[in-house]
Design an enzyme around this catalytic site. Structure first.
Site, PDB file in Angstrom:
ATOM      1  N   ASP A  17      53.522  17.032 -21.041  1.00  0.00           N
ATOM      2  CA  ASP A  17      53.458  17.077 -22.362  1.00  0.00           C
ATOM      3  C   ASP A  17      54.562  17.904 -23.069  1.00  0.00           C
ATOM      4  O   ASP A  17      55.138  17.556 -23.824  1.00  0.00           O
ATOM      5  CB  ASP A  17      51.983  17.722 -22.792  1.00  0.00           C
ATOM      6  N   ARG A  98      43.033  31.944 -24.390  1.00  0.00           N
ATOM      7  CA  ARG A  98      43.849  31.430 -25.285  1.00  0.00           C
ATOM      8  C   ARG A  98      44.267  32.692 -26.265  1.00  0.00           C
ATOM      9  O   ARG A  98      45.508  32.547 -26.949  1.00  0.00           O
ATOM     10  CB  ARG A  98      42.982  30.453 -26.076  1.00  0.00           C
ATOM     11  N   ASP A 127      41.010  24.187 -27.822  1.00  0.00           N
ATOM     12  CA  ASP A 127      42.151  25.169 -27.503  1.00  0.00           C
ATOM     13  C   ASP A 127      43.070  25.326 -28.566  1.00  0.00           C
ATOM     14  O   ASP A 127      43.664  26.162 -29.054  1.00  0.00           O
ATOM     15  CB  ASP A 127      42.877  24.637 -26.471  1.00  0.00           C
ATOM     16  N   SER A 179      42.214  16.556 -16.270  1.00  0.00           N
ATOM     17  CA  SER A 179      42.777  17.252 -17.037  1.00  0.00           C
ATOM     18  C   SER A 179      42.364  18.809 -16.785  1.00  0.00           C
ATOM     19  O   SER A 179      41.156  19.030 -16.367  1.00  0.00           O
ATOM     20  CB  SER A 179      42.321  17.189 -18.568  1.00  0.00           C
TER      21      SER A 179
END
Lengths: 406, 406, 406, 406
Positions: A17, A98, A127, A179
């Site tokens: 990504d 995060r 996220d 994932s």
């Protein structure tokens, strides 16, 4: 689309990504400078070779932020003190990481004078919210770019094609995978067959931090954790800093099949999703902490704190770390943690954590009073009065009801 | 001490305490008639030969109330629907049984025209409260006698001496034992070495409903539970009434080392105490029910219900079953349970319960929306707007803070 | 009854009850020494001549504790910061005063080496609990004597007879009166015709701190209050210490018919009771503080704090001031109060308090964003995305419901 | 922008906004048919001449939905039973009306086979959310058009120019005004000078449903309200249906200066805004209902219901009426309301509502027990035992603390 973007800080993982994003940003924003930033919260081997890869795929600079100690001391331990849990079982591994990464991105963006911050989160997940709220807290006017929400690449295959077309040098394989999100606290797995709650997870394919209970040793392991003010400070009598202690617990916990959960959760963005989480060390810490609180907190505090733990978990899950309410709840939790001192001995065996002894200099457990025998501090006859008054509303209601029926 | 007592209903278990009490009541109250009442909530073999024993030791009558179905259908299942738990882990086994037995005592007392109800609970425990509140709810003016709070017998040895002195015919042994409470839902253990939280329980000596994880089979057992409106109705495809289903789950759960907890809890009467509880079938039911709710309740309901479950657990623990608040919370739980329909498959293995598949005609889980792929119902770009508004308070605060610093 | 009591600290008010108690204690406890202690929390004229009276009626010593500043700064203001209210309307005037007086009694008892503390509270009220919990917190083994719960004097007339019989020198009149409790924060009235909730209070006979709205001036009074960290520091631009500010607000509030409430409340001891409370200054402070919080706290904090205020009010009402939970909630409230700075202008008119302007350096109110016009910080189109995600659970449920109906 | 829209249902008020929208929709969507729908929730005179105006400005059809009774019976009363309030003071007037209107729009849209629903709410407010959530609940796939979020008209002046340019026949004046929302429950005012919280509202210019306390009569008005199961059924002894009763209370309340509030509130969309609300009849109803609950609900129910009322208020405010949680909380409130029967007498005087007598066949207030005199149902000496057990955690903590200090 805002156009006058000259310098972008990119939250960089080195995966497909974010590698593709470097090229895509250059193409779609008039060739801006890309600063790749990687926050190390314990994802370990995933971090190797990142700088080289970032520069090779078009970034002008690479920052590796070592956030591991801050992650453990400033985020994880305050959450442990508050008993933060989401929906009864989720220990918030991804959510914990995060805010601190988001703040790291802002720090670099300000230092570098960047015009925007870009992240690689999907538009369906939590996220994106967590990153962006952390950014807003420190740079309320910062422009944020989230390509997954808008770009034309709709799948992994699209990305790979894009990468090949633009000669982005990647070891690419077209196999898909769960994932994942990894840090020193946990590892999560989503996607593929897990997307149907009817499917039992193929744990042997999935697990990385440990083994299933079936594959754990046939003999138990005993450990002993010492806490000061709600924070673990020693394992088996050996003082250790937070991160090391957590790594050691991950090791022993993983080996014994501890801390595997499989859940359908409610995302902030409105949908239910399903994930498998490994949190071996964290699960041990939460259990030990909870046990210690049962003898060091009084009933009223324990009971109210149950509600605080739920709220704290929701705040964390929703990315609301840098907020006045979270800070005020931490003040509450810090105060309650002043007496959470002592030692907890645990037996680990094939997925089970069992108490093998709790002690504390601040214990509120009085063997004398709890005992079936007589004691000086408790007059059993006091109960009669207690019950009469505690039950007075019931009695009055019954009397009034009886009167009505006449 | 109230004196004009001619007829007393005694909550009778046939153990040392209540056998001695018959004599003691006769002696201390001018020889009243004693009606022994035993409420059967599934304590099984403890109930055999009770009538003979009661009459032989001085009771004029004996009633055995079969409360098993009512216990399961009218108390346990409503609590399951509300997710009632006390202090995170206790499934309330003893607390569940008390209100229904208490009401049974009142029913007999009214039918027999008794002047008082006597129970054998200690003055340090919760059960005295639970019994007496149930009594007050149906007979607010009933006189209650609780000998343990006042009599001169301060220990088991005192009781045995008293029994011998009065020729009370008992198989007496002077060994002491854990204090136990048994019913179809659970078995509790308190006292002796458990009174020090530093002592690891000697599980092999203690457990009766099942075995430790160590002693459980090396291969997992799979089961499948079907729920209608929050209530279990079938096991492995076979429709069963509540009590039978629970007994079957006790069997399979106990065998697999499920549902053993060791806790320090806060009693209503102000002290901390320590107990070991076995709830094999109940633990399975709670887990299955919780899993099913994760796909059949929406987020807001699930989250608010966490607080309701805590409150419901406190009410139960404190004996507040027959109260307006409990009834209103049950109305809430009944409403939320309307969609809690479906099937949960579980793997049981050495103390672990793992989801092996959840399905429901009322599922709110949408694989399409949760999936990483594209879908029509969710526009990823909506997230940008969502985050901007959800994060507006953070942004405003950051902006105002920045303004102040200038 | 414990007998070896040589020295008793008596919470002394100089009224009939405590005057009689001195004699009664001497008679019932083998002539112990009585230390009369009066805690001044602003009951004003009630305190005059107390020393003389105490000594004349048999006390060996008299202490007057000036608790006024501590009462305002250490109890009232922390409660204001937490928005502590009981059952929506009661500002806790009596409850506020008890812990600090209770602690004062212990201080003297320890200093004097007393064996017991005696108070004159009735056995039906909350105050006995509040006093005794404060005593237990600082002297867990102190013997406590509460004559009203046990003595043979069952009414005011019994007391007067007892006083006459023992030549207790009192100005006695046999008129009965409302039962009152007064301090710098409030004045309460209970008893007589108020005991029937059907009776409208005879306010003109009752009120002492102010007048009814009907009797208040026909023109409004404007005042301006300044707060720092949630605490009032200035009135109409004049810096004042807490107690003086409160007295000034009592004056202006009372004159304008502010802060009169009439309620049926739930006592801790299980019954409902009815009272009329005057809290003129306190009502103004609470209103001003609440208004200021509406612009200085963010939504999440404000909303969670509503629940904290309720809990804090319950703790106070129940006498649980010196407890870990109260202290932890105060840590929460202190943290949230850091931004509660600014000025509130109020109009007082015949019982009404109306905002006439709120301002704060920490305001989170943004006129630009709130305005109907355009602005840079808020893109109206973000709402579309927000609503789609916020409403996703509703949409999914509707979709699944529709599917089922097919 | 979705293009294939042939028929649009428009939430039509007849004001400038929605008149302009008819033209704008035709222009921007390839001349679709516009069905104007007006939901009557008691906005009275605003509704006259609407049909003519709608057809003249381009609608092909006009529906007037009489929602008044449903509004009162199905929304307002259930909220009253739950004590729904937002942020302590807002009685939710606007929020109450939206769900029922939203559902009305869907009903017509389905009946007419419309492709979209259009509303005239601003992108900064709560109402867009409330309308759209109601639409999603009944037509999850319905296309929604909200011109204010996207169109080029950024102000009232832009709209007027647009109207003049397109010959939209309106009585137009360029004076601006407060933004208002009216229904049988309330009237709200926002904008202009109110946008600065420092400005005291110019009440004499603003108020329409009543007068200020200053302008209210100098003599009080007494009224008497009768409730059945939490719902008002009679005023001054006269049985009336809900809507008529509310209108009568609006009249008498407005005349006496009742129910005016001025607040800064937190909108769902993340900002603080300021409004003045008139809710004369509603304020009386809430007060009477609350007073009646003080004698008909037991303490535990009352206390838990405080939290439910807050949650219920938040759900309403956020447009979450047609949701499982709201329905489950209504089940709770319905259950608690079963005993909320009786009569409340109130004195209304210049903005003040004072209790002048409460009575109920279901009262839990016992004058005998509350009284200072002796009674049979309450043994004052029970308090000693009660306090000892209630205070046991405090005592234990103090004892353990003392031990530590040694």
């Amino acid at each position: 689309m805002k156009k006058d973007i000259k310098k972008i800080v990119l939250a960089y993982s080195g995966g497909l990504d974010t590698s593709v994003m470097i090229q895509w940003l250059k193409e779609n924003y008039d060739n801006p400078e890309i600063i790749a930033v990687s926050g190390d919260v314990g994802q370990a081997d995933e971090l190797e070779g990142l700088e080289e890869k970032a520069l090779k795929t078009g970034a002008s600079k690479f920052y590796a932020l070592d956030l591991k100690d801050a992650f453990v001391e400033d985020i994880i331990f305050p959450c442990l003190k508050a008993n933060a849990v989401y929906e009864n079982v989720y220990l918030l591994g991804t959510a914990f990481a995060r805010p601190i990464i988001g703040k790291g991105l802002v720090d670099i963006a300000i230092q570098e004078g960047a015009d925007a911050i870009c992240h690689g989160c999907t538009g369906k997940g939590n996220d994106q919210v967590r990153f962006e709220l952390a950014i807003k807290a420190f740079a309320p006017d910062m422009h944020i770019i989230a390509p997954w929400r808008t770009w034309e690449l709709k799948s992994r295959d699209d990305e790979i094609e894009y990468a090949e077309k633009h000669n982005i040098p990647l070891k690419i394989n077209r196999e898909t995978n769960y994932s994942k999100d990894k840090n020193v606290w946990h590892l999560s797995h989503e996607g593929l067959d897990l997307e149907d709650p009817m499917n039992e997870p193929k744990y042997d394919d999935i697990l990385e931090m440990g083994v299933t209970p079936e594959n754990a040793p046939d003999v138990p392991t005993y450990i002993e954790l010492e806490f000061e003010k709600g924070i673990p400070v020693a394992l088996d009598g050996k003082k250790m800093k937070g991160q090391d202690l957590l790594l050691a617990l991950n090791e022993v916990g993983g080996k014994n099949g501890i801390g595997i959960i499989d859940m359908v959760e409610n995302r902030l963005v409105g949908m239910k999703s399903r994930g498998v989480y490994e949190t071996p060390g964290g699960t041990i810490l939460y259990k030990a902490h909870e046990l210690l609180e049962t003898i060091t907190l009084d009933k009223d505090t324990q009971h109210f704190k149950q509600h605080v733990g739920i709220k704290f978990g929701e705040l964390l899950y929703n990315g609301l770390w840098f907020t006045p309410l979270r800070e005020a709840l931490s003040a509450f939790a810090d105060k309650t943690s002043e007496t959470v001192n002592g030692t907890v001995k645990l037996k680990l065996y094939k997925g089970n954590i069992t108490s093998a002894g709790i002690s504390s200099p601040d214990t509120l457990y009085s063997e004398q009073i709890a005992s079936f025998g007589e004691d000086d501090s408790y007059d059993q006859n006091d109960s009669a009065g207690f019950i009469n008054l505690f039950g007075l509303p019931i009695k009055v209601k019954a009397m009034q009801d009886a009167k009505k029926q006449k």
